[in-house]
Design a protein around this motif. Structure first.
Motif, PDB file in Angstrom:
ATOM      1  N   UNK A 300      -3.961   0.240   2.047  1.00 53.90           N
ATOM      2  CA  UNK A 300      -3.700   0.101   3.473  1.00 53.90           C
ATOM      3  C   UNK A 300      -4.950   0.450   4.285  1.00 53.90           C
ATOM      4  N   UNK A 301      -5.115  -0.235   5.430  1.00 57.67           N
ATOM      5  CA  UNK A 301      -6.293  -0.014   6.277  1.00 57.67           C
ATOM      6  C   UNK A 301      -6.198   1.314   7.022  1.00 57.67           C
ATOM      7  N   UNK A 302      -5.042   1.598   7.630  1.00 59.99           N
ATOM      8  CA  UNK A 302      -4.850   2.838   8.380  1.00 59.99           C
ATOM      9  C   UNK A 302      -3.361   3.090   8.574  1.00 59.99           C
ATOM     10  N   UNK A 303      -3.026   4.312   8.973  1.00 60.36           N
ATOM     11  CA  UNK A 303      -1.637   4.680   9.256  1.00 60.36           C
ATOM     12  C   UNK A 303      -1.245   4.214  10.659  1.00 60.36           C
ATOM     13  N   UNK A 304       0.004   3.801  10.878  1.00 63.76           N
ATOM     14  CA  UNK A 304       1.047   3.586   9.872  1.00 63.76           C
ATOM     15  C   UNK A 304       0.811   2.304   9.095  1.00 63.76           C
ATOM     16  N   UNK A 424       0.543  16.623  -4.405  1.00 67.19           N
ATOM     17  CA  UNK A 424       1.721  15.981  -3.836  1.00 67.19           C
ATOM     18  C   UNK A 424       1.477  14.488  -3.736  1.00 67.19           C
ATOM     19  N   UNK A 425       2.541  13.709  -3.724  1.00 70.76           N
ATOM     20  CA  UNK A 425       2.400  12.284  -3.459  1.00 70.76           C
ATOM     21  C   UNK A 425       1.922  12.103  -2.033  1.00 70.76           C
ATOM     22  N   UNK A 426       1.120  11.050  -1.748  1.00 69.98           N
ATOM     23  CA  UNK A 426       0.684  10.801  -0.384  1.00 69.98           C
ATOM     24  C   UNK A 426       1.868  10.668   0.558  1.00 69.98           C
ATOM     25  N   UNK A 427       1.643  11.073   1.829  1.00 65.78           N
ATOM     26  CA  UNK A 427       2.706  10.989   2.816  1.00 65.78           C
ATOM     27  C   UNK A 427       3.206   9.563   2.974  1.00 65.78           C
ATOM     28  N   UNK A 428       2.270   8.600   2.810  1.00 67.26           N
ATOM     29  CA  UNK A 428       2.643   7.193   2.937  1.00 67.26           C
ATOM     30  C   UNK A 428       3.700   6.811   1.913  1.00 67.26           C
ATOM     31  N   UNK A 429       3.541   7.317   0.692  1.00 66.28           N
ATOM     32  CA  UNK A 429       4.503   6.988  -0.361  1.00 66.28           C
ATOM     33  C   UNK A 429       5.869   7.599  -0.066  1.00 66.28           C
ATOM     34  N   UNK A 430       5.854   8.848   0.438  1.00 63.58           N
ATOM     35  CA  UNK A 430       7.115   9.503   0.758  1.00 63.58           C
ATOM     36  C   UNK A 430       7.843   8.758   1.861  1.00 63.58           C
ATOM     37  N   UNK A 431       7.085   8.312   2.871  1.00 64.12           N
ATOM     38  CA  UNK A 431       7.700   7.570   3.966  1.00 64.12           C
ATOM     39  C   UNK A 431       8.248   6.242   3.474  1.00 64.12           C
ATOM     40  N   UNK A 432       7.517   5.623   2.573  1.00 68.60           N
ATOM     41  CA  UNK A 432       7.922   4.305   2.092  1.00 68.60           C
ATOM     42  C   UNK A 432       9.264   4.352   1.383  1.00 68.60           C
ATOM     43  N   UNK A 433       9.519   5.431   0.648  1.00 70.47           N
ATOM     44  CA  UNK A 433      10.766   5.459  -0.100  1.00 70.47           C
ATOM     45  C   UNK A 433      11.896   6.112   0.675  1.00 70.47           C
TER      46      UNK A 433
END
Length: 472
Positions: A300-304, A424-433
């Motif tokens: 991904x380029x950037x959050x979100x 920890x898993x990246x925050x992006x992964x946690x949000x995704x699931x």
């Protein structure tokens, strides 16, 4: 070379005894302790197996086979038995992809299959159909993924996400369907071994390589018999120069890779940690344009992170291609690194083929096989060399116990000075699931289909019975 039948005396409790009967020809039945056969050949092999833990697989512990009961060792790895792959027609394994009817083996009496891709398909598989692996076995409530034993996704998620696609990722479906975020669950709680909570130090709660003590009994000294690889010594291969007589800090300084040891990165400097494995950095794969990894195949380029600011590549096949690679382009691997004179193959560090053969066969093609060329050209026997001497680590002869002379998993102490708890898993992964989705899937829940639970049977017992039915 026949069919294996297992009749459990009991499936409950800490000790289980099993009578395994192999029928060399014809059919065999076991009823209430009596054996009957309809074969004209009455040669039956009876093997008593005593199981010390309900998590240990049913294995004959004194048969000289360091692999699972459905496997055979060849070239330093455990493959599914040729007798099973060919229904007894060609029981002699001659390569990763070929089996032979009898000696001497000729093309006319050889059978083989390479499947749709060169690796981990056709006859190049383990007993459960996954990639061949180092000697040993997993616990009965575990599954093998890229050479590592994990607790089965089916048990952890109560069947909601039964298919493992990464150490910390389980999926509802198999194959390409797991590319859909709605079909997979990602959580570090999935990256565990099957021994969690059983109060037995001999059954690991962490993900681990196959354990040889589950397939063969150690001798009085606590060591196992050497693995017979069924591979001849190298002939016609240039002899490598003798190892330098190093020791201690000098040896480690020579063989240790150059890494930043205090940056918090448990992977190689070219890699990043995601979902329990080390992948090539997204910043390098996308030339800095999408530095945030969001899955095995996407950055991904950037959050979100959204579809329009994400990039991805799956290559020509689903695994170990595209963005789903390690820093050197091989399969993603557990945290750590290899020594400088080693190369990574199916998650295991081996001494480089180029050094072992003085450049004559520089490409590793199996644990004990080196090749002149890459890819399909190695199927030509003129291009490869097979030897048990190739199934070694890079530290042999340096007189330093910290640099292994045997093939081994990547070493985390080579990438980080102080080994810490897994990131920890990246925050992006946690949000995704979605946390609610993760908690719901991971929460223990009784399975109404398993009526035996009311009589004291555990979910492990159900899994053991399932595996017995598969073998039958």
């Amino acid at each position: 070379g026949g069919r294996w039948l297992a009749a459990p005396a009991t499936l409950l409790g800490a000790v289980v005894s099993v009578l395994v009967i192999r029928n060399h020809a014809g059919s065999t039945q076991v009823e209430q302790g009596h054996v009957s056969t309809t074969s004209t050949d009455h040669s039956l092999e009876l093997v008593a197996i005593v199981q010390k833990s309900e998590l240990a697989p049913f294995e004959p512990m004194h048969d000289g086979n360091v692999c699972d009961i459905a496997e055979e060792v060849f070239g330093g790895l455990c493959y599914k038995k040729c007798s099973m792959l060919t229904s007894g027609v060609a029981p002699l394994r001659t390569s990763s992809w070929t089996c032979c009817e009898s000696q001497p083996c000729t093309p006319q009496q050889t059978m083989g299959s390479i499947g749709h891709s060169l690796l981990c398909q056709g006859y190049d598989v383990s007993g459960d159909g996954s990639c061949p692996h180092k000697p040993g076995a997993c616990l009965v409530d575990e599954e093998l993924y890229l050479g590592i034993c994990y607790k089965t996704c089916g048990l952890i998620t109560n069947g909601a996400f039964p298919h493992r696609v990464a150490p910390a990722t389980c999926c509802k479906t198999e194959g390409w369907g797991c590319m859909n975020p709605k079909n997979y669950l990602m959580d570090k709680a999935l990256d565990v071994g099957g021994g969690a909570g059983d109060s037995d130090s001999a059954t690991p709660a962490f993900a681990h390589p196959p354990m040889q003590r589950l397939t063969e009994e150690a001798d009085a000294s606590g060591t196992f018999a050497p693995v017979a690889t069924s591979v001849p010594s190298a002939a016609g291969v240039p002899t490598p120069p003798p190892a330098l007589p190093l020791g201690g800090a000098e040896a480690l300084a020579t063989l240790q890779p150059s890494e930043h040891m205090h940056d918090g990165n448990v992977c190689d400097d070219r890699e990043e940690y995601f979902g329990g494995l080390c992948y090539a950095k997204c910043s390098a794969l996308t030339h800095g344009q999408a530095p945030i990894r969001t899955s095995s195949w996407t950055c991904c380029e950037n959050e979100p992170c959204r579809i329009w600011n994400s990039r991805g590549s799956i290559g020509g096949r689903l695994l170990c291609n595209g963005f789903d690679v390690s820093g050197d382009g091989a399969c993603p691997h557990k945290p750590g690194a290899c020594l400088t004179d080693e190369e990574l193959y199916l998650g295991v560090c081996y001494k480089k083929c180029s050094e072992l053969t003085n450049g004559a066969f520089p490409y590793r093609f199996a644990a004990a096989t080196c090749c002149k060329v890459e890819g399909w050209g190695c199927l030509n026997s003129r291009n490869d060399e097979m030897s048990a001497a190739f199934d070694v680590g890079g530290g042999g002869g340096d007189h330093d116990a910290s640099t292994p002379g045997f093939a081994h998993a990547p070493q985390q102490r080579l990438t980080e000075a102080k080994v810490q708890a897994e990131p920890e898993l990246p925050a992006t992964a946690t949000k995704a699931m979605g946390l609610a989705k993760a908690k719901a899937a991971l929460a223990p829940a009784p399975d109404p289909a398993d009526e035996e639970d009311s009589r004291g049977a555990s979910s492990v017992t159900v899994e053991m019975k399932r595996r017995l039915r598969i073998r039958l």
